[in-house]
Design a protein around this motif. Structure first.
Motif, PDB file in Angstrom:
ATOM      1  N   THR A   1      14.234   2.545  -1.697  1.00  0.00           N
ATOM      2  CA  THR A   1      14.524   3.869  -2.273  1.00  0.00           C
ATOM      3  C   THR A   1      13.339   4.530  -2.973  1.00  0.00           C
ATOM      4  OG1 THR A   1      15.158   3.055  -4.465  1.00  0.00           O
ATOM      5  CG2 THR A   1      16.911   3.191  -2.785  1.00  0.00           C
ATOM      6  N   ASP A   2      12.362   3.747  -3.424  1.00  0.00           N
ATOM      7  CA  ASP A   2      11.326   4.325  -4.287  1.00  0.00           C
ATOM      8  C   ASP A   2      11.974   5.077  -5.449  1.00  0.00           C
ATOM      9  OD1 ASP A   2       8.822   4.945  -5.240  1.00  0.00           O
ATOM     10  OD2 ASP A   2       8.276   6.305  -3.625  1.00  0.00           O
ATOM     11  N   HIS A   3      13.087   4.562  -5.937  1.00  0.00           N
ATOM     12  CA  HIS A   3      13.831   5.214  -7.017  1.00  0.00           C
ATOM     13  C   HIS A   3      12.914   5.470  -8.214  1.00  0.00           C
ATOM     14  CE1 HIS A   3      17.821   6.156  -8.850  1.00  0.00           C
ATOM     15  NE2 HIS A   3      17.141   5.953  -9.965  1.00  0.00           N
TER      16      HIS A   3
ATOM     17  N   VAL B   1       0.820  -1.202   0.000  1.00  0.00           N
ATOM     18  CA  VAL B   1       0.000   0.000   0.000  1.00  0.00           C
ATOM     19  C   VAL B   1       0.862   1.264   0.000  1.00  0.00           C
ATOM     20  CG1 VAL B   1      -1.715   1.336   1.285  1.00  0.00           C
ATOM     21  CG2 VAL B   1      -1.899  -1.144   1.192  1.00  0.00           C
ATOM     22  N   HIS B   2       0.549   2.152  -0.908  1.00  0.00           N
ATOM     23  CA  HIS B   2       1.008   3.547  -0.823  1.00  0.00           C
ATOM     24  C   HIS B   2      -0.049   4.255   0.001  1.00  0.00           C
ATOM     25  CE1 HIS B   2       2.438   7.530  -2.727  1.00  0.00           C
ATOM     26  NE2 HIS B   2       1.474   7.833  -1.890  1.00  0.00           N
ATOM     27  N   ALA B   3       0.329   4.651   1.224  1.00  0.00           N
ATOM     28  CA  ALA B   3      -0.662   5.120   2.188  1.00  0.00           C
ATOM     29  C   ALA B   3      -0.609   6.633   2.371  1.00  0.00           C
ATOM     30  CB  ALA B   3      -0.433   4.406   3.520  1.00  0.00           C
TER      31      ALA B   3
ATOM     32  N   VAL C   1       4.452   0.658   1.970  1.00  0.00           N
ATOM     33  CA  VAL C   1       5.647   1.182   1.302  1.00  0.00           C
ATOM     34  C   VAL C   1       5.960   2.591   1.818  1.00  0.00           C
ATOM     35  CG1 VAL C   1       5.138  -0.192  -0.754  1.00  0.00           C
ATOM     36  CG2 VAL C   1       4.524   2.238  -0.709  1.00  0.00           C
ATOM     37  N   HIS C   2       7.165   2.997   1.631  1.00  0.00           N
ATOM     38  CA  HIS C   2       7.672   4.313   2.036  1.00  0.00           C
ATOM     39  C   HIS C   2       7.038   4.894   3.297  1.00  0.00           C
ATOM     40  CE1 HIS C   2       4.308   5.667  -0.391  1.00  0.00           C
ATOM     41  NE2 HIS C   2       4.938   5.608  -1.542  1.00  0.00           N
ATOM     42  N   THR C   3       7.199   4.174   4.381  1.00  0.00           N
ATOM     43  CA  THR C   3       6.783   4.665   5.704  1.00  0.00           C
ATOM     44  C   THR C   3       7.708   5.810   6.089  1.00  0.00           C
ATOM     45  OG1 THR C   3       6.189   2.409   6.306  1.00  0.00           O
ATOM     46  CG2 THR C   3       6.451   3.982   8.105  1.00  0.00           C
TER      47      THR C   3
HETATM   48 ZN    ZN Z   1       4.298   5.668  -3.585  1.00  0.00          ZN
END
Ligand code: ZN
Ligand code: ZN
Ligand code: ZN
Ligand code: ZN
Ligand code: ZN
Ligand code: ZN
Ligand code: ZN
Ligand code: ZN
Lengths: 458, 458, 458, 458
Positions: free
Chosen positions: A311-313, A178-180, A234-236
Motif C-alpha cells: 500500500t505504501d500507506h 529501491v524507490h525507483a 517498491v511501488h512498481t
Molecule cells: Zn517511495
C-alpha cells in the motif's frame, strides 16, 4: 487456553482445503478435521487465510515538512480491521544515524501498535559510518535496506552510493529495496511545470511520467546485478518498470516487483478532478497511471513477474495536503490503503478471475514473508506458525467510505468502491483482534517487533 | 508399523527446515522434532524432498514401427533409483478408441510398475466419438489431453481439431498438453534434406529448427486462449518457444512450459558426432539446441516462466535406432533420462547457483503435482501426503554410465557426466524402495495408478 | 510538348528541396531551378511528391457471392483525385488457372483504368500446375504472389501449400504476400458466435481477434524463413502482428508490414454502432482494432518496422452489405479508402508530428515502389522517372463525405473526417489528370499495366 | 576542366543503376549514359558510391594524459585510401570554453586534412556559459553536441546536466550525442578489479560489461524523450544498448544507434591474448563483446533499428598503450579503423548477404549525411552534390596489415583480415585523391570544414 477455527476452507499459497485450525497460545498447534479447543471461531462458509502482511507503510512518517497523520495506533488497527496482521515500516535515519533512528521508530511503534511490525532501514547517503552501522542494524533484526533514487536534495542517493550500499547488503545477506524514479529529471520537470504556471496536482503526474520510473528501475537492477545481490523494487506502478523487471528476470536475475493496490485500481484521471482537495489527496509517488499500466500489473501478478501487493500507506489529512496549494511540489506525497488492500484486491482481482484465491494469499502474505525472510513464522498456515489469521467471508460486502473507516484520515482514495469479501475475524497471534460487527477496538502495545534474519551472505 | 526419517533437512518448494518425518502405512503422519517410529531411516547430513514426478514418459510406447525398449518394470525402477517416485505416461488411442487404449496401457503398467503412475490421454484426431469419450476418460481419473502438432500422417492434429478438443477440455475441466512443432514444415524439410542427400542424424536437427517449434508453441497458445483454457507445452526446448510462452503469460494467459533435462544440458553438437550410433541415440524431437537456448531455459526456471523439468523418457536400443540408417526419418525418436533427471539437475542447476534447492523441488515435483492436480497427495511433505520421499545426499556422487544403470537401454545420453547429489533412500508410499549401495530390486506390481481429478470446469 | 511544374518544394523520401520539374512526354526530364516548358503547372506554396501507389486494391473483385462495386473506372479515378497514380490489384485464379485469370483482369482494367496499375497473383492451392504457371506469370510482369491464410473453404491455403509456393517464389525471384489470419480459428469462432445468436457486424470483430492475426503472421514468417524468401504481410492491423514482424526483423529476416489507413485511424467502436448499415459498411478483414493498436502501427511507420500504407480498397454498396443481414458471415468483406488515403495520412500523421513529410512519401510511394521492384520508374522524382506527380497543397482542406466523392460507393468510412492537405494537381505520366476545383473527369483506358521484374533469384 | 566517371554501376542508398557521372569543379554536374568530360575515370566492372563518412573520429585527441597519435594528416589520408572522404571529429572544450576549443581543433585540422571534415562539440559540464556558447557553436556550423556518461572525474556529465543540455539542443535544433556507459559503476568496478589484483587489459572488459552500457543508453533515451529531442547513441556495442534503442523507437521516439566496425567483427576474446601489447592495443570503450552481440548489431543494421557504422578512430601507439602496464585504467582508450571500415564492412556484411550494397551505402554514408544534416551535399550521388565518390572495385582484395597501411600507428586491430572490395579510386570534391596502386600521397590542407545547419528547432 486454546482456540479452534472450525468449518472453514483453508486457503494457502499452494492449495485450498477444508480443515480446522487449533491454536494454542500464539501459534498454530494443529490443522486437521474435527479439532477441539476452548474457544471456537466459526469459519463456516468462509476462507481462512494467513493474515495479510503489508510490506510498505509509513506510519507517523516525518516527511516534506510535516508528519504523516496516520498513527501507529490507528494504522495498525485499520490493518487488522482489513485483515492485515503485520506491517513493515521504513526507518529514516537523521543526523544521529541508523541505530538512533531505529530507537526513535521503536519508541512510537511499540507502545501503539495493535498488530505486529518490522522495519526496513533507509540508506540516504554513504560514508564509513553507514558501512559500520549496517551490520548492527542487521543484528537488531532488519535485513532490508531501502534506497531512494528520487527526492533530490532530501533522501536521494546517487549511483555510486547505491552501488556501495548494495555491495554491503550482499556481504551482509541483506536485501536492498529501491524507490525507483530518476530524481534529477523529476526535479527538473517539476521546475519546468511550475515555471509554466502549471502548479496543481495534475502537474505532480506530469512531472513523474512512467518513463522516469522505468529508467530508474532499470538502473537499480543493473547496479544490483553488478553488486551481485537481488533487488526489490517498491511501488512498481507502470509497464516501463515492470518491463525492466521482466527483462532482468529472464536473464536469471533475482528481482522483485511490488505493485500497490492503488496503482492496480486507480488511474491518472484522478488528478484531473476539478476539486483541488480531491486531486491532492491522491498525490503520491509514483502517481497513478493510465489503465494500460493496470493491465500490465495484473498480468504480472498472475505470471509471477511481480510478486507482492502493498500500500505504501503514508496518509496525510486534507489539511496537510493543502500545504501544496499553489505549488504541487509541496503537497505531502502519500495515500492510504492499509485497511482496504485485501478487500479491494479480492474484489478486483479474485472475483474477476484475474487471480486465484491461492495467488491472492501469495501476493498479500506468503510471498512477502518469504522475500522478507520471516516465513513460515508469518505468511503460512502451518503448525508452529504464528496464528495470524483471517477468516475471510466472501459474502460480506460494503461500500468503502471515509465515514466508517478505522483510519483516522478524513478521506479515502477508494471512496465509493463496492467490495465483496471482508474479514469476519482477524486473529493476531491467536487472539481475535477484529470481529465483523462487534465493535472491536485497538489494543495499543499489543503488536510486537518481528526480527528478520539475514539471508546467507553472498 | 511406522517409519521415521530422522536427522535430515526437509526441503520443500516453499522452505527448508530441520525436522523428522513420521510415516504410518503409506502416508506421512507427522512432521516435527524428535519423532519416533518402528523403523528409522537415517537422513543425517541429507535433504528430504518430495519424490520426483516425471510428467512425461513413454514406457513401452509403440512408435515409428517399433516399441520403446524401456519397459514399465525397468523404467519405473530406474526412476526410483534416481529419486523419481511417479511417472505420467501417454496413452495413444488406436482404432478402438481412448478407453480401450487406456485398458491396454493399464494391462502393461499395473503388473510391472514399481512406482506410482498416471496417464495423459492423446487426442490424435477429432470426431463425435472423441467428443463422447473424453468425459469418460476424465471419469477414469485422467485430466490431461495431449495433442501432437507434428508427426504428420501419424499423430498430428490440425488447428480446428485442436480447437475443438481444447474447447472440450475447457468444458470438462481438463488441461490440454501440446507437442509443439509445425508438422507440415518438418515433413517438408525432412524431404528436402533427404532429397539433398543429407540422410544422417544431423539432418534430424536441421529439419526441426527452433523456429518450427516456436511457431507451433505460439499457435497452440493462441488456440488455447481462443478456447478459454490453460495450456501446457511439453518439451519446451528453445528460446523461441519460451518467448511465446512468456509473451502469453505477460498478457495474463495461463501457459506452462516443460523443459527437459536433456535440453538443459546437451546441445546440438551431439548430432555431429562421427559415430552414427552415438548421434542416432540422441535423436529426439525437438532435437537438442545450441547453448544459447540452454541459458534461456535455465533462466525461465528461475523466473517462473517455465515451471517443470521432465524427461520425455522414450528409450530405444541402438539396434532399434539403426532402423534409420540411411534415412534419418526412420530413426525412432526418443532418449532416456528418468534415472538421471534429478542428479543432473541438481549438479548443473543447484550446485551452480542457478536454482535454489527449493526451486529444485518445485520444478521436479511440487509444481508438477499442482499443475496435474494431484497436490498435495503427491509433490508435498505434509501430514496426509503419500510418503513418496527422497533422502537426498548431496555428498554422494557418481559418473553416469550405461554400464551401471538400472535402465535396460544399452547407452545413456549423459554418459560421462559427473553428478553430485543422489538418493540415499527413495521411499514410495512409505516403503524404502531404493537404498544406495544395498542392491535394491524392482517390485513389479507395487506401483499404483493415481487418479487425477478434473479442475473446476471453465 | 513539355510541362514544367514551378515554384514548389519537392518532397522525396530522402529530402525536401525547392526546384522546378520539367516533363517531356511521359517522363521527368530535368529537375532544377528556373526550368521552362510549354505548359506551366503552378506549385507555389505546395509540395511536389511522387504520386501515391496503392499496393493493395480489389476493384470489381468477385468475392463472397457478389462483385465489389467499385469499378476500375471509378476506383482509379478516385485514386487520381486523391493523389494516387497507381494501384496494384489482386488477380484470383479460377478453374482456368493463373494466366486465364490474368487475362480476365486485364480485360476489365485496360479499358477502364485512368491511372497505371499492376497485379499481384493469388495462389489459392498447390499442384504441379501452380508450379508450372508461376514462372509464366513472372514472365508477364508480376513478381508478387499472394496467399490467404483465412477464408477457409474458399481462398485459404494450408502450411505445406504455402511452403511449396514460397520456395517457388524464392526460385523465381518473386515476393510472397500473405493475408495473415488463422482461417481455422476464424471459422470456428464465427460458428460459435452464430450459434450463440450473435449475428450482427460486431461478431465479425469478435471472431477475428488480434491474436488470430498475430498467430498467422508469425507462422507465415517462419515459413518464409524456412523457404529462404522475404515476405510481405498485407493489412497488418494490430500490435500482435507487428510484434511478430519486429521480432523477425530483429533476427535479420526480411519482412515487410503494410498497415492500412483504415486501421491507423478507425477503431473497433465502429462495429457497435446501432445502425446495422453503419457497422456493416465497416466490415473488413482484419477488422478495426482498439486504439492501442493504432499507436503501435504509427510508431512502426516512424521506426521503419512497418514500411507502407495501403487501403485494401474493396468496396461494396450498402445494398451488397445487406446480404449479411442476420448472418455477419455473409457481409461482403471490404471497405474503401483509395481516394482518401493520402489526405487522411497527412492530416493524422504529418500534421500531428508522427511522420515527417519525407516519411509520408516513403510509406505512400517510394518504399512501395522499391519493395514491388518498380523503382525508380515509379515512386521517385528523378530524371527518367515516370512523371506521376502530385502537387500537394497543405492549405487545401475538406470534410470527407460520400456526397462529394469520386468513388461510386454510397458511403465513406471516413465520413466527417476533416482533412488538411489535398492534391492541387495530380499528374499521370506527365498529364494533369486531376486539378482541384476544375471538374476533372476519368479517362478510361488511359492507365497502363506496369510490368514488374523479378528480383535476383535466391 | 571536367571529369567523367565511366562504365560503372552507381550504388546509392535507394537503388543501383548503370550510369556515368560528370563532374565539373567540385560537384556532380550530370548523371546519365554516355557522358563526356576532359578526364575519364574508369569504373568498368566497379561500383560508384558516395564517399564514406566517418561520423566518429578523434584525431590528435588529448586524452588520458597523452594525445592520440593518429594525426589529422595521417588519419584523413588513411580515410581516403579506404574510401572515406569525410570525418566528423569531437571538439573537447577546456577551460577557455567551446569556441576557443573549436579554434584549437581548427588550427590542427585545417592545415593537415586531406579530406573534408566537421566537428561535434562536447558538453562536459553545465553552466550559464555553456548555455550561452551553444548557439554560437551552432552559428559556426556545428549542430551536434556530445555528452559523456562515463569517464568519471573527467568528461562525465550527470543526469541534470544532460537534461539541461538536451533541452538547449531542442531549442537550437541541434542533435545530442551520447557516450553511454554508467561512469559511476565503471569507476567502482575498475577499483574493484584493481583491488583484486586483476590489472591487465582483460579487466578493462570486465569493468565495462554490456549491462553498464545498456543502462546508460536507456537513461539517455529517457532524458532525451523528456527533453523532447532526438538522440544519437555513439558506439552501440551490445544487445542491451540496442534493445533500449529498439524499445524507444517502437514507441515512436527518434533514436539513432551507431555500431562500430570493430564491434561488428571483433570479440572480447581479443582481451585474453597472452601478449599484453596485443590485448592493450584493443582497449577501447565500450570494449569488444561476445559474438551474440555481433549478431544483434548486424541484424539491427538490416532492420533499420541501427543506422550507421563508424570507427571511433582514436589511435594510440603501442608505446602509449604501455602507460597502462600494471594498471589497465591507464591504458589510453581507443583503436583505429578509419582506413578499413568500408572494406571490412563490405567483406563481412555485403559478401555474406547480411547487407545489400544499397544498405552498405546507407550505413556508411547516406544515413550519416541525413542524420548530421549535410545531405545531399554529402552522402548522395545527385547533380549538385559534392563529388565525394568512391569507385569501388569488388575484385580488389588484400590482407589488412599494419605493414602496408596509411595510418601511422604501429599495429592494426584487423591485422590478418582478408578483405574483398577496395577503392579503385577515391574522389574528394571532384579530384582523384586516391588511386589503387598509384602511390597517392596526402594533400594536407586540401580538406575543408563542412558547415552543418541546425534542424528546425523543436
Ligand atoms: Zn517511495
Ligand atoms: Zn514508500
Ligand atoms: Zn513429443
Ligand atoms: Zn513425448
Ligand atoms: Zn486480405
Ligand atoms: Zn485484400
Ligand atoms: Zn566514447
Ligand atoms: Zn569516441
Amino acid at each position: 487456553m486454546s482456540t479452534v477455527i472450525k468449518g472453514g476452507t483453508i486457503v494457502a499459497a499452494d492449495r485450498s482445503y477444508e480443515a480446522d485450525i487449533l491454536i494454542e497460545g500464539e501459534t498454530i498447534k494443529a490443522i486437521g478435521p474435527d479439532l477441539k479447543g476452548d474457544t471456537v471461531v466459526d469459519a463456516s462458509g468462509a476462507y481462512i487465510m494467513p493474515g495479510g502482511i503489508d510490506p510498505h507503510t509509513h506510519l507517523e512518517m516525518p516527511f516534506m515538512g510535516t508528519t504523516a497523520a496516520e498513527t501507529w495506533e490507528s494504522g495498525t488497527f485499520a490493518g487488522l480491521a482489513g485483515g492485515t496482521t503485520m506491517v513493515v515500516d521504513f526507518v529514516i535515519p537523521g543526523e544521529d544515524g541508523m541505530l538512533a533512528a531505529m530507537d526513535a521508530w521503536e519508541s512510537k511503534a511499540t507502545r501503539q501498535a495493535s498488530g505486529d511490525y518490522s522495519y526496513h532501514m533507509c540508506v540516504t547517503g554513504w560514508s564509513e559510518r553507514h558501512f559500520d552501522e549496517m551490520p548492527k542494524v542487521v543484528a537488531r533484526g532488519i535485513n532490508t535496506f531501502k534506497h531512494f533514487m528520487a527526492y533530490k536534495g532530501a533522501l536521494m542517493v546517487n549511483d555510486d552510493e547505491m552501488f556501495a550500499s548494495f555491495q554491503r547488503c550482499a556481504a551482509l545477506g541483506a536485501l536492498p529495496l529501491v524507490h525507483a524514479e530518476n530524481g534529477d529529471i523529476v526535479a527538473a520537470l517539476q521546475q519546468k511545470y511550475m515555471a509554466d504556471g502549471t502548479s496543481g496536482p495534475e502537474a505532480h503526474a506530469y512531472s513523474r511520467p512512467p518513463e522516469v520510473e522505468g529508467e530508474a528501475t532499470n538502473r537499480a537492477i543493473m547496479i544490483a546485478d553488478a553488486a551481485g545481490v537481488p533487488v526489490y523494487i517498491v511501488h512498481t506502478s507502470c509497464e516501463q518498470s515492470h518491463e525492466a523487471i521482466r527483462r532482468a528476470r529472464q536473464k536469471g536475475m533475482r528481482v522483485y516487483g511490488e505493485p500497490l493496490i492503488q496503482h492496480l485500481t486507480l488511474d491518472e484521471g484522478e488528478y484531473f478532478n476539478r476539486d483541488w482537495d480531491y486531486a491532492a489527496r491522491r498525490v503520491m509517488s509514483p502517481p497513478f497511471r493510465n489503465k494500460s499500466h493496470q493491465d500490465s500489473l495484473w498480468a504480472g501478478l498472475a505470471a509471477g513477474s511481480l510478486q507482492v501487493v502493498a500500500t505504501d500507506h503514508c496518509a496525510f489529512t486534507t489539511e496537510q495536503k493543502r500545504m501544496g496549494l499553489g505549488d504541487f511540489r509541496k503537497i505531502p506525497n502519500g495515500t492510504g490503503g492499509i485497511e482496504d488492500r485485501l478487500s479491494v484486491l479480492w474484489t478486483r482481482g479474485v472475483e474477476t478471475g484475474r487471480l486465484t484465491p491461492n495467488e491472492f494469499v501469495a501476493v498479500t502474505s506468503t510471498n512477502i514473508a518469504q522475500i522478507l525472510n520471516i516465513y513460515p513464522q508469518k505468511g503460512a498456515i502451518l503448525p508452529g506458525s504464528d496464528a495470524d489469521l483471517v477468516v475471510w467471508d466472501p459474502k460480506l460486502s460494503k461500500t468503502i467510505s471515509a465515514s466508517n473507516q478505522k483510519s483516522i484520515i478524513d478521506y479515502n482514495v477508494f471512496e465509493g468502491f463496492k467490495v465483496n469479501g471482508l474479514p469476519r475475524y482477524t486473529l493476531s497471534r491467536g487472539e481475535v483482534v477484529w470481529a465483523d460487527g462487534q465493535n472491536s477496538q485497538p489494543q495499543p502495545g499489543r503488536g510486537k517487533f518481528i526480527k528478520r534474519k539475514p539471508f546467507p551472505a553472498a
